[in-house]
Design a protein around this motif. Structure first.
Motif, PDB file in Angstrom:
ATOM      1  N   ALA A  26      59.751  29.140  44.719  1.00  0.00           N
ATOM      2  CA  ALA A  26      58.779  29.061  43.623  1.00  0.00           C
ATOM      3  C   ALA A  26      57.642  30.049  43.830  1.00  0.00           C
ATOM      4  O   ALA A  26      57.241  30.763  42.902  1.00  0.00           O
ATOM      5  N   LEU A  84      60.560  24.375  37.714  1.00  0.00           N
ATOM      6  CA  LEU A  84      61.120  25.713  37.909  1.00  0.00           C
ATOM      7  C   LEU A  84      61.929  26.174  36.705  1.00  0.00           C
ATOM      8  O   LEU A  84      62.072  27.370  36.468  1.00  0.00           O
ATOM      9  N   PRO A 142      59.604  23.471  52.091  1.00  0.00           N
ATOM     10  CA  PRO A 142      61.014  23.394  51.707  1.00  0.00           C
ATOM     11  C   PRO A 142      61.398  24.692  50.999  1.00  0.00           C
ATOM     12  O   PRO A 142      60.538  25.370  50.431  1.00  0.00           O
ATOM     13  N   PHE A 178      61.730  16.422  54.419  1.00  0.00           N
ATOM     14  CA  PHE A 178      62.455  17.626  54.036  1.00  0.00           C
ATOM     15  C   PHE A 178      63.762  17.261  53.334  1.00  0.00           C
ATOM     16  O   PHE A 178      64.091  17.785  52.266  1.00  0.00           O
ATOM     17  N   VAL A 189      68.509  28.379  42.422  1.00  0.00           N
ATOM     18  CA  VAL A 189      67.277  28.835  41.783  1.00  0.00           C
ATOM     19  C   VAL A 189      67.453  30.224  41.186  1.00  0.00           C
ATOM     20  O   VAL A 189      67.067  30.485  40.048  1.00  0.00           O
ATOM     21  N   THR A 198      72.772  25.858  54.298  1.00  0.00           N
ATOM     22  CA  THR A 198      72.261  24.791  53.440  1.00  0.00           C
ATOM     23  C   THR A 198      71.092  25.287  52.605  1.00  0.00           C
ATOM     24  O   THR A 198      70.892  24.828  51.486  1.00  0.00           O
ATOM     25  N   PHE A 237      78.474  24.325  45.185  1.00  0.00           N
ATOM     26  CA  PHE A 237      78.381  22.997  45.781  1.00  0.00           C
ATOM     27  C   PHE A 237      77.486  22.111  44.940  1.00  0.00           C
ATOM     28  O   PHE A 237      77.840  20.986  44.590  1.00  0.00           O
ATOM     29  N   VAL A 238      76.292  22.644  44.587  1.00  0.00           N
ATOM     30  CA  VAL A 238      75.352  21.854  43.785  1.00  0.00           C
ATOM     31  C   VAL A 238      75.948  21.502  42.434  1.00  0.00           C
ATOM     32  O   VAL A 238      75.874  20.355  41.981  1.00  0.00           O
ATOM     33  N   LEU A 245      64.256  38.328  38.162  1.00  0.00           N
ATOM     34  CA  LEU A 245      64.654  36.959  38.452  1.00  0.00           C
ATOM     35  C   LEU A 245      66.163  36.836  38.530  1.00  0.00           C
ATOM     36  O   LEU A 245      66.694  35.960  39.181  1.00  0.00           O
ATOM     37  N   MET A 260      58.850  33.525  43.182  1.00  0.00           N
ATOM     38  CA  MET A 260      59.045  33.757  41.747  1.00  0.00           C
ATOM     39  C   MET A 260      57.725  33.980  41.044  1.00  0.00           C
ATOM     40  O   MET A 260      57.571  34.907  40.257  1.00  0.00           O
ATOM     41  N   ILE A 261      56.754  33.100  41.352  1.00  0.00           N
ATOM     42  CA  ILE A 261      55.469  33.212  40.652  1.00  0.00           C
ATOM     43  C   ILE A 261      54.792  34.530  41.016  1.00  0.00           C
ATOM     44  O   ILE A 261      54.297  35.252  40.143  1.00  0.00           O
ATOM     45  N   TYR A 270      65.661  17.604  44.884  1.00  0.00           N
ATOM     46  CA  TYR A 270      65.672  18.901  44.209  1.00  0.00           C
ATOM     47  C   TYR A 270      67.038  19.186  43.601  1.00  0.00           C
ATOM     48  O   TYR A 270      67.139  19.629  42.455  1.00  0.00           O
ATOM     49  N   TYR A 306      62.778  25.406  48.270  1.00  0.00           N
ATOM     50  CA  TYR A 306      62.484  25.618  46.855  1.00  0.00           C
ATOM     51  C   TYR A 306      61.013  25.953  46.627  1.00  0.00           C
ATOM     52  O   TYR A 306      60.678  26.622  45.651  1.00  0.00           O
ATOM     53  N   VAL A 307      60.141  25.525  47.561  1.00  0.00           N
ATOM     54  CA  VAL A 307      58.736  25.916  47.436  1.00  0.00           C
ATOM     55  C   VAL A 307      58.588  27.408  47.696  1.00  0.00           C
ATOM     56  O   VAL A 307      57.883  28.121  46.970  1.00  0.00           O
ATOM     57  N   PHE A 322      72.094  26.409  49.221  1.00  0.00           N
ATOM     58  CA  PHE A 322      72.251  25.499  48.090  1.00  0.00           C
ATOM     59  C   PHE A 322      71.108  25.678  47.107  1.00  0.00           C
ATOM     60  O   PHE A 322      71.310  25.778  45.910  1.00  0.00           O
ATOM     61  N   VAL A 323      69.887  25.708  47.668  1.00  0.00           N
ATOM     62  CA  VAL A 323      68.715  25.797  46.807  1.00  0.00           C
ATOM     63  C   VAL A 323      68.515  27.221  46.311  1.00  0.00           C
ATOM     64  O   VAL A 323      68.415  27.467  45.107  1.00  0.00           O
TER      65      VAL A 323
END
Lengths: 306, 333
Positions: free
Chosen positions: A150, B292, A144, B265, A252, A244, A262-263, A165, A153-154, B272, A146-147, A247-248
């Motif tokens: 992540a 996060l 996904p 998904f 983030v 879409t 939207f979020v 960031l 980012m890491i 999320y 966001y993974v 959105f994430v």
């Protein structure tokens, strides 16, 4: 003749779809319990005034008619919660330009990287490069967004500290772009690989080799051209996936784009914003799909019209 | 019979017409057993090492998700005093979160939610889609055209946006419904958030399935054996049950398997952005989103839920691909 009939049919269908989306979102929003001013620390009286001001006390079909009329003129009402009093239209235009800049970069990256990797894999079938590309693309379509965010980012920001960031710092757009591009790149890679493998077995390529054409011409001029046709059909869903994905990625990395709005309008119950963005995005996706489908039929006349 | 010297005819002797005898082909070729569809598919699947490995991972993850929480000394919403914000250690192998909840058991619960969403949604999609598709395909004519127009429209609506909207709206009424009407008390254990996700899936994702089923039915309808069954006076119900369904079930299962990762998904995306399962409940999406926020100080908290969700989707993808190749070898590329 057949083509023009197909195009007319598809355009009509697209219009019906957009109308259906507008209607469904409008009535669903009205079914939502409570009103957008519930959380406000206002007296009952001033709440009533707000409700009257925005016409929320009228019967639903009148509100619907009014909304449709305004929508045709491009007016989507004003934001109730997030940026009180500002027009939804203005907010969408402002923040969409940010999203679009990011989205187009991601789209270009995905198309170039996806097709290149797909070609490499397809042309080295069952050898090492193919294996590596297949492993990475299988993993890539299983993450996904966001993974992906992540991991980036890491690795890039926290451990190596080479990218910021914050979106507003120089180079801040790179990580959101990579996040957006990962899934479509991997999907395109798989699509191109499958398509190349199919085309490479065709008779006309054997004929060309038999005629003594160099392998370079055979692959890059003749095979590639035909194997890229199915890729066109993916461009519509690709746009949807980048939108879409936004959105994430935008929430983030705090990109001031439409996806983040939207979020946050969902968590803030900003009805007009949610409605406006849903209708705007859906229309965009429907139009992209329409254009791709028509383009596909024009490029490849073998496709049947039914 | 006299044969002309210029004749091109083969010279035939009566010896050519004597029976060969049963030992002519030898032992080997006469012993081939007839292999049925399911057995052949299973053999093809077994030969696919990647798919089998993915199946093993799925089974392990199932144990992790459904048996794991019973073995853990903690519950998913239990706040252990004095253990707030711990790094992974023997007591808490995945560490704890800001308010002292054990992350291992929360990850197990999150995996359970993902699995449930994937499998139940796929079943819903299969039921709705195949009923709609087979009715449309069998009746045909104007009904078929009207039903397929509806499919076209739903298909062109970008579902992820509508899912967000629908999910937001039905959550609250659903909550009051299952908490006030006694007939729905049983559903409380599943929670309104999950039921809302299932409903949304039932409403929007069936269209792809309906198209595939209709296509299959139309294809099968024109085959000789169906005509023969019709001529012998086969009833419509029997036709569906005994002739049409068994012949397209393979492709149906393959499509449904590939629906599972897409459902997972979507659930991950919804939780999320904060509209998935409700608060003390853990989902892999909400765990990642919580983690996060503190990525600079506690990057390890992101690692486990992120790996788990990717592993679940990856194994379902790989197994689904393998299953499709095994059940429907014609589709293999």
């Amino acid at each position: 003749m057949q083509l023009s009939r197909y195009i007319v049919k598809r355009i009509l269908l697209a219009i019906v779809s957009i109308f259906a989306i507008v209607t469904i979102t409008f009535f669903l929003m009205n079914l939502m319990p409570g009103d957008p001013f519930m959380s406000e620390k206002a007296t009952e009286e001033s709440r009533q005034k707000l409700i009257e001001k925005y016409g929320l006390d009228q019967p639903i079909y009148i509100q619907y008619e009014k909304y449709l009329k305004n929508l045709v003129k491009g007016d989507m009402g004003t934001s109730y919660v997030l940026q009180k009093g500002r027009e939804v239209r203005t907010i969408i235009f402002e923040s969409f330009s940010v999203s679009m800049k990011l989205g187009i970069r991601a789209l270009i990256l995905a198309v170039i990287a996806g097709i290149t990797l797909g070609c490499i894999a397809g042309l080295t079938k069952d050898r090492l490069p193919d294996g590596l590309v297949r492993i990475f693309s299988s993993i890539g379509i299983s993450m996904p967004s966001y993974v992906v965010a992540a991991i980036l980012m890491i690795v890039l920001a926290v451990s190596l500290n080479i990218l910021p960031l914050n979106y507003n710092k120089p180079g801040g757009w790179i990580m959101p772009m990579l996040t957006l591009a990962t899934y479509p790149t991997c999907y395109l890679t798989r699509l191109t690989r499958a398509s190349i493998l199919e085309v490479m077995n065709q008779d006309y390529l054997r004929t060309e080799r038999a005629k003594g054409m160099s392998e370079f011409v055979v692959v890059f001029v003749h095979a590639l051209k035909n194997s890229l046709i199915p890729v066109i059909t993916y461009l519509g869903p690709l746009t949807a996936s980048i939108l879409t994905g936004g959105f994430v990625a935008e929430s983030v990395f705090s990109v001031p784009g439409l996806g983040r709005y939207f979020v946050s309008s969902i968590s803030g119950r900003d009805y007009t914003m949610i409605m406006g963005i849903t209708i705007f995005y859906s229309t965009l996706i429907v139009i992209m799909n329409l254009v791709c489908d028509i383009l596909y039929k024009i490029v490849d006349p073998r496709i049947s019209f039914e | 019979m006299k044969i002309s010297a210029l004749s091109m005819q083969n010279k035939i002797s009566p010896d050519d017409f004597t029976p060969l005898g049963s030992d002519f082909f030898g032992e080997e070729s006469l012993n081939t057993e007839e292999v049925g569809y399911w057995k052949a598919s299973w053999q093809r699947l077994k030969a696919n090492k990647i798919a089998m490995f993915a199946l093993v991972i799925i089974v392990v993850l199932m144990f992790f998700a459904f048996i794991g929480p019973m073995l853990s000394p903690y519950t998913y919403d239990q706040q252990v005093r004095g253990d707030e914000g711990m790094w992974p250690c023997l007591k808490h192998p995945f560490g704890t979160d800001r308010i002292g909840r054990d992350l291992l058991v929360r990850c197990m619960i999150g995996t359970r939610i993902s699995m449930l969403v994937g499998i139940v949604s796929a079943v819903i999609v299969m039921i709705v889609g195949s009923i709609y598709g087979s009715i449309s395909g069998l009746i045909g004519g104007k009904v078929d055209i009207a039903m397929m127009r509806l499919v076209d429209i739903v298909y062109s609506i970008p579902e992820i946006l509508l899912i967000v909207v629908i999910k937001m709206i039905i959550s609250e009424p659903l909550d009051t419904l299952i908490n006030t009407v006694p007939a729905f008390y049983g559903l409380r254990r599943i929670g309104s958030g999950l039921i809302a996700i299932f409903l949304v899936y039932g409403c929007l994702y069936w269209v792809g399935m309906a198209r595939i089923v209709r296509g299959q039915i139309l294809q099968l309808k024109n085959l000789e054996y169906v005509t023969a069954a019709n001529a012998l006076g086969c009833s419509r119900g029997r036709m569906i049950r005994e002739h049409l369904l068994p012949n397209c079930i393979g492709q149906l299962i393959a499509t449904v398997m590939l629906q599972i990762p897409s459902a997972i998904f979507t659930e991950a995306f919804l939780s999320y952005i904060g509209i998935g399962v409700a608060a003390p409940m853990a989902s892999l999406g909400s765990l990642t989103s919580e983690a996060l926020n503190g990525i600079n100080s506690n990057p390890y908290r992101v690692v486990f839920p992120a790996i788990l969700i990717s592993l679940i989707i990856l194994s379902f993808n790989l197994f689904g691909d393998g299953l499709r190749d095994a059940l429907d070898p014609k589709m293999k590329k």
